[in-house]
Design a protein around this motif. Structure first.
Motif, PDB file in Angstrom:
ATOM      1  N   UNK A   1       7.580  10.939   3.079  1.00  0.00           N
ATOM      2  CA  UNK A   1       7.279  12.228   2.464  1.00  0.00           C
ATOM      3  C   UNK A   1       7.430  12.203   0.948  1.00  0.00           C
ATOM      4  N   UNK A   2       8.621  11.821   0.466  1.00  0.00           N
ATOM      5  CA  UNK A   2       8.930  11.783  -0.966  1.00  0.00           C
ATOM      6  C   UNK A   2       9.632  10.468  -1.286  1.00  0.00           C
ATOM      7  N   UNK A   3       9.448   9.997  -2.503  1.00  0.00           N
ATOM      8  CA  UNK A   3      10.080   8.740  -2.905  1.00  0.00           C
ATOM      9  C   UNK A   3      11.430   8.960  -3.564  1.00  0.00           C
ATOM     10  N   UNK A   4      11.899  10.203  -3.630  1.00  0.00           N
ATOM     11  CA  UNK A   4      13.170  10.533  -4.264  1.00  0.00           C
ATOM     12  C   UNK A   4      13.553  11.938  -3.832  1.00  0.00           C
ATOM     13  N   UNK A   5      14.724  12.381  -4.247  1.00  0.00           N
ATOM     14  CA  UNK A   5      15.126  13.764  -4.004  1.00  0.00           C
ATOM     15  C   UNK A   5      14.100  14.702  -4.624  1.00  0.00           C
ATOM     16  N   UNK A   6      13.816  15.800  -3.944  1.00  0.00           N
ATOM     17  CA  UNK A   6      12.766  16.709  -4.415  1.00  0.00           C
ATOM     18  C   UNK A   6      13.043  17.240  -5.821  1.00  0.00           C
ATOM     19  N   UNK A   7      14.292  17.427  -6.180  1.00  0.00           N
ATOM     20  CA  UNK A   7      14.617  17.973  -7.503  1.00  0.00           C
ATOM     21  C   UNK A   7      14.339  16.963  -8.617  1.00  0.00           C
ATOM     22  N   UNK A   8      14.174  15.695  -8.280  1.00  0.00           N
ATOM     23  CA  UNK A   8      13.837  14.700  -9.297  1.00  0.00           C
ATOM     24  C   UNK A   8      12.349  14.681  -9.616  1.00  0.00           C
ATOM     25  N   UNK A   9      11.572  15.471  -8.905  1.00  0.00           N
ATOM     26  CA  UNK A   9      10.126  15.522  -9.100  1.00  0.00           C
ATOM     27  C   UNK A   9       9.786  16.731  -9.953  1.00  0.00           C
ATOM     28  N   UNK A  10       9.078  16.529 -11.048  1.00  0.00           N
ATOM     29  CA  UNK A  10       8.846  17.597 -12.024  1.00  0.00           C
ATOM     30  C   UNK A  10       8.207  18.834 -11.413  1.00  0.00           C
TER      31      UNK A  10
ATOM     32  N   UNK B   1      11.935  15.989   9.205  1.00  0.00           N
ATOM     33  CA  UNK B   1      11.548  14.732   9.849  1.00  0.00           C
ATOM     34  C   UNK B   1      10.753  13.917   8.839  1.00  0.00           C
ATOM     35  N   UNK B   2      11.443  13.041   8.127  1.00  0.00           N
ATOM     36  CA  UNK B   2      10.821  12.254   7.057  1.00  0.00           C
ATOM     37  C   UNK B   2      11.772  11.143   6.659  1.00  0.00           C
ATOM     38  N   UNK B   3      11.250  10.131   6.015  1.00  0.00           N
ATOM     39  CA  UNK B   3      12.081   9.060   5.488  1.00  0.00           C
ATOM     40  C   UNK B   3      13.052   9.657   4.469  1.00  0.00           C
ATOM     41  N   UNK B   4      14.341   9.511   4.728  1.00  0.00           N
ATOM     42  CA  UNK B   4      15.357  10.114   3.866  1.00  0.00           C
ATOM     43  C   UNK B   4      15.943  11.391   4.430  1.00  0.00           C
TER      44      UNK B   4
ATOM     45  N   UNK C   1      17.584  -1.757 -15.226  1.00  0.00           N
ATOM     46  CA  UNK C   1      17.020  -0.741 -14.335  1.00  0.00           C
ATOM     47  C   UNK C   1      16.871   0.581 -15.064  1.00  0.00           C
ATOM     48  N   UNK C   2      15.847   1.323 -14.712  1.00  0.00           N
ATOM     49  CA  UNK C   2      15.590   2.634 -15.302  1.00  0.00           C
ATOM     50  C   UNK C   2      15.900   3.688 -14.252  1.00  0.00           C
ATOM     51  N   UNK C   3      16.704   4.656 -14.622  1.00  0.00           N
ATOM     52  CA  UNK C   3      17.105   5.677 -13.673  1.00  0.00           C
ATOM     53  C   UNK C   3      16.160   6.863 -13.720  1.00  0.00           C
ATOM     54  N   UNK C   4      15.543   7.162 -12.586  1.00  0.00           N
ATOM     55  CA  UNK C   4      14.720   8.359 -12.479  1.00  0.00           C
ATOM     56  C   UNK C   4      15.212   9.226 -11.321  1.00  0.00           C
ATOM     57  N   UNK C   5      16.421   8.939 -10.847  1.00  0.00           N
ATOM     58  CA  UNK C   5      16.972   9.629  -9.686  1.00  0.00           C
ATOM     59  C   UNK C   5      18.277  10.307 -10.063  1.00  0.00           C
ATOM     60  N   UNK C   6      18.198  11.479 -10.645  1.00  0.00           N
ATOM     61  CA  UNK C   6      19.413  12.204 -11.002  1.00  0.00           C
ATOM     62  C   UNK C   6      20.120  12.668  -9.735  1.00  0.00           C
TER      63      UNK C   6
ATOM     64  N   UNK D   1       0.804  -1.223   0.000  1.00  0.00           N
ATOM     65  CA  UNK D   1       0.000   0.000   0.000  1.00  0.00           C
ATOM     66  C   UNK D   1       0.835   1.269   0.000  1.00  0.00           C
ATOM     67  N   UNK D   2       2.162   1.145   0.016  1.00  0.00           N
ATOM     68  CA  UNK D   2       3.036   2.315  -0.007  1.00  0.00           C
ATOM     69  C   UNK D   2       4.135   2.060  -1.019  1.00  0.00           C
ATOM     70  N   UNK D   3       4.865   3.118  -1.396  1.00  0.00           N
ATOM     71  CA  UNK D   3       5.916   2.933  -2.390  1.00  0.00           C
ATOM     72  C   UNK D   3       7.136   2.213  -1.823  1.00  0.00           C
ATOM     73  N   UNK D   4       7.165   2.014  -0.509  1.00  0.00           N
ATOM     74  CA  UNK D   4       8.183   1.197   0.119  1.00  0.00           C
ATOM     75  C   UNK D   4       7.495   0.323   1.162  1.00  0.00           C
TER      76      UNK D   4
END
Length: 486
Positions: free
Chosen positions: A72-81, A114-117, A201-206, A19-22
């Motif tokens: 909070x986020x599944x990646x670095x904030x700058x990787x999110x459009x 205070x968040x995962x990551x 693997x597909x990279x979406x994490x610059x 139910x979650x991305x992790x």
């Protein structure tokens, strides 16, 4: 002939629902298990230790991770459009950051995510190795440091050169190098531009974040992760660490059992947890250091130099690294819109690790979980102020190297803690009276209790501490795995 006579129905295969991305594990489940290692905190150090243990250990070892924040986020904030725009990114970060209760007035700039990551979700990804002189007093052989820096850099894709070049950066760098800053260079950054690897693997994490450690850990070894799980006390049995007391937002208390515990909650929160748990150590909480932080914006002149270049921003940045006699580092990157042709200079000065700069527990104030909040005592020394004065002159010289002017309000100094580089409160060493952990991050005289965050760093000079924290966390994980600490 009816084809349906030869076609059978596909069997239904029961699939677990995520139910979650992790994958998330409840504290009720975690309380029923005993962990070979339980990691507290999911930022740079906690994520690195988790990944390395997942890589090193077989299926017979049980690993747990708890995080006080949520997903909070599944990646670095700058990787999110939607957060790629500087205004939206900055606006969101201001909303997410929280002041550290008890850090003001002496450390009033301190903020936490205070968040995962943790703060790796928002960092600049500038990841230099410290000046060699800053490492001279570390209780780790240089060959080992070089090895673990290499491991960290490879995983994080740290590099200072990319396959594409911008004339802007070549011109900026050249002007610095020929006008008094021959040591200036491209900033090493943890950025990955490989769009597709041949391993499928597909990279979406610059931009690198600790989430990548968590993901790669899952690919190697299963582990339990609980979020919104606030560690409130370290439990000991016969002088050895044996568990962590954890609270949920509804204030229900859980006691998680572990043979080894790795604390990675940060320079201000890790000593808080240790002190509240009555963990012995005369240096715990002391030797707090940060970077003195000056900032200036340079406006490129409309003639000559500014006409020669296009102000493309990404991915390059520059640094003027620390050298002998220059105990600071300057980071350089564009500011504002490209059409404005502005450059931002951020100077980070070395601060003395002094015993009097410390984190203690407030005897009168507690948080909602009943844990005393911290009290920070911090001041810059005369030597620290001398470094600030030297940095100020260097910023003027850098602007002059480009034939440009520093814009109003001029060179400004941010309050202590605003650099987000606070470190040192559980620094490693060989003497229990002047250090909190041994060279492998284990709290002196408390087997099974380790620290793997910025607090173990004796100093990094003027360099961002993230790469150093990750390198040492990997080394601590190797020590736990290699020594069979379980």
């Amino acid at each position: 002939m009816n084809a349906s006579q030869f076609i059978s129905a596909c069997p239904e295969v029961a699939q677990p629902i995520q139910s979650n991305w992790i994958p998330i594990t409840s504290l009720d489940e975690m309380e029923q298990r005993e962990y070979d290692v339980l990691i507290v905190g999911s930022g740079a150090g906690g994520g690195a230790a988790l990944w390395r243990l997942c890589q090193r250990w077989g299926a017979d070892k049980r690993i747990g991770l708890i995080e006080a924040g949520d997903t909070l986020l599944s990646t670095h904030a700058r990787n999110i459009s939607t957060l790629s725009d500087e205004f939206r990114f900055s606006s969101y970060l201001r909303a997410i950051k929280q002041p550290v209760a008890g850090s003001a007035p002496d450390f009033s700039g301190a903020m936490q995510v205070i968040a995962l990551g943790g703060r790796t979700l928002f960092w600049t990804a500038i990841a230099p190795r410290p000046y060699a002189g800053a490492l001279a007093d570390w209780p780790v052989p240089m060959n080992e440091l070089n090895y673990y820096y290499g491991v960290a850099e490879r995983f994080m894709n740290v590099r200072d050169y990319f396959s594409f070049q911008y004339p802007m950066w070549e011109a900026l760098l050249n002007r610095l190098q020929v006008n008094g800053f021959p040591q200036a260079k491209y900033a090493p950054r943890a950025l990955d531009f490989e769009p597709l690897n041949y391993n499928g693997s597909i990279n979406s994490n610059v931009y690198f974040s600790s989430v990548q450690f968590l993901a790669e850990g899952l690919n190697s070894h299963p582990y339990d992760l609980a979020v919104q799980a606030r560690a409130t006390r370290i439990l000991t049995c016969g002088g050895r660490a044996c568990g962590v007391e954890v609270a949920k937002p509804d204030k229900r208390i859980y006691r998680l059992k572990a043979k080894n515990i790795i604390l990675a909650t940060g320079t201000l929160q890790t000593p808080r947890l240790l002190l509240h748990s009555a963990i012995p150590g005369p240096s715990i909480g002391h030797f707090l250091w940060n970077h003195s932080y000056l900032k200036a914006t340079v406006q490129m002149r409309p003639d000559g130099f500014a006409r020669e270049i296009s102000f493309a921003a990404f991915p390059y940045a520059l640094i003027i690294p620390q050298t002998e006699g220059h105990p600071y580092q300057i980071q350089i990157y564009p500011s504002g819109l490209p059409a404005e042709k502005k450059i931002e200079l951020n100077a980070f000065g070395t601060v003395e690790p002094r015993y009097v700069n410390r984190v203690t527990l407030d005897p009168y104030k507690r948080d909602e979980y009943g844990v005393p909040i911290i009290k920070v005592d911090f001041a810059y020394s005369d030597r620290d102020w001398a470094v600030v004065a030297q940095m100020s002159q260097t910023l003027l010289h850098a602007a002059a190297a480009w034939g440009s002017d520093i814009q109003p309000p001029g060179i400004c100094m941010l309050p202590p803690g605003a650099d987000s580089h606070e470190s040192g409160t559980c620094r490693m060493g060989t003497d229990p009276y002047t250090s909190a952990t041994n060279p492998y991050g284990q709290i002196h005289h408390v087997p099974g209790l380790f620290v793997a965050d910025n607090s173990v760093l004796p100093s990094t000079g003027g360099a961002n501490p993230t790469l150093s924290t990750i390198a040492l966390a990997i080394r601590t994980a190797d020590y736990i795995a290699g020594q069979n600490c379980t």
